[in-house]
Design a protein around this motif. Sequence first.
Motif, short mmCIF file in Angstrom:
data_model
loop_
_atom_site.label_atom_id
_atom_site.label_comp_id
_atom_site.label_asym_id
_atom_site.label_seq_id
_atom_site.Cartn_x
_atom_site.Cartn_y
_atom_site.Cartn_z
N LYS A 75 81.50 135.58 58.41
CA LYS A 75 82.62 136.51 59.02
C LYS A 75 83.16 137.93 57.82
N ASN A 76 82.75 136.97 56.43
CA ASN A 76 83.38 137.98 55.48
C ASN A 76 85.41 137.85 55.73
N THR A 77 85.90 136.66 55.80
CA THR A 77 87.18 136.89 56.12
C THR A 77 87.75 135.57 55.99
N VAL A 78 89.53 136.74 54.60
CA VAL A 78 89.97 134.60 55.04
C VAL A 78 91.41 134.75 55.34
N TYR A 79 91.52 133.40 55.81
CA TYR A 79 92.83 133.45 57.01
C TYR A 79 94.12 132.83 55.96
N LEU A 80 95.52 133.09 56.45
CA LEU A 80 96.23 132.15 56.00
C LEU A 80 97.80 131.43 56.98
N GLN A 81 97.08 130.70 57.59
CA GLN A 81 98.00 130.29 58.54
C GLN A 81 99.11 130.11 58.32
N MET A 82 100.68 130.64 58.75
CA MET A 82 101.67 130.85 58.29
C MET A 82 102.58 128.89 59.26
N ASN A 83 102.92 128.08 59.13
CA ASN A 83 103.48 127.35 59.93
C ASN A 83 104.97 127.42 59.60
N ILE A 84 106.32 126.55 60.57
CA ILE A 84 107.62 126.44 59.91
C ILE A 84 108.36 127.77 59.14
N LEU A 85 107.72 128.57 59.61
CA LEU A 85 108.25 129.65 58.53
C LEU A 85 109.68 129.99 58.73
N LYS A 86 110.14 130.48 57.31
CA LYS A 86 111.26 130.20 56.48
C LYS A 86 111.47 131.73 56.22
N PRO A 87 112.79 132.02 56.98
CA PRO A 87 114.04 133.29 56.20
C PRO A 87 113.10 133.44 54.37
N GLU A 88 112.96 132.89 53.45
CA GLU A 88 112.45 132.73 52.30
C GLU A 88 111.04 133.17 52.09
N ASP A 89 110.52 133.41 53.57
CA ASP A 89 108.80 133.78 53.44
C ASP A 89 109.28 135.48 53.97
N THR A 90 110.21 135.58 53.95
CA THR A 90 109.93 137.43 54.11
C THR A 90 109.37 138.04 53.23
N ALA A 91 107.94 138.56 53.20
CA ALA A 91 107.66 139.50 51.81
C ALA A 91 106.59 140.24 52.42
N VAL A 92 105.83 141.42 51.93
CA VAL A 92 104.80 141.85 52.31
C VAL A 92 103.62 140.77 51.42
N TYR A 93 102.58 140.36 52.39
CA TYR A 93 101.46 139.83 52.11
C TYR A 93 100.51 140.00 51.51
N TYR A 94 99.50 139.96 50.66
CA TYR A 94 98.40 140.59 50.09
C TYR A 94 97.20 139.89 50.07
#
Length: 118
Positions: A75-94
């Motif tokens: 599918k020419n696709t990459v994924y990022l599964q993010m669990n147990i998110l924390k406030p310090e994970d707040t950002a723009v993801y590229y």
Amino acid sequence: QVQLVESGGGLVQPGGSLRLSCAASGMIFSLYTMGWYRQAPGKQRELVASITNGSSTNYLDSVKGRFTIARDNAKNTVYLQMNILKPEDTAVYYCNAKHITLQFVDFWGQGTQVTVSS
């Protein structure tokens, strides 16, 4: 031309989950190591996770055990599964694509905002 289109960002409460997707086009996907970077306000962009065509992975220490990167070459696709998110994970993801042999061949997506807040 090469395009990387991210999706899946948004607002989530601490402890929640999100899955980011990056659809690539205009490139031979298997010739690229794919990665996710993030940039928070006032901070430098940092590598969160990367995955080779052979599915070898690398993670930022602070996300190990919480985030999982995966790719679907069909599918020419990459994924990022993010669990147990924390406030310090707040950002723009590229999303990023680096050619496996041509070191100056490097592409970026437009970014997707992830906000972790109650």
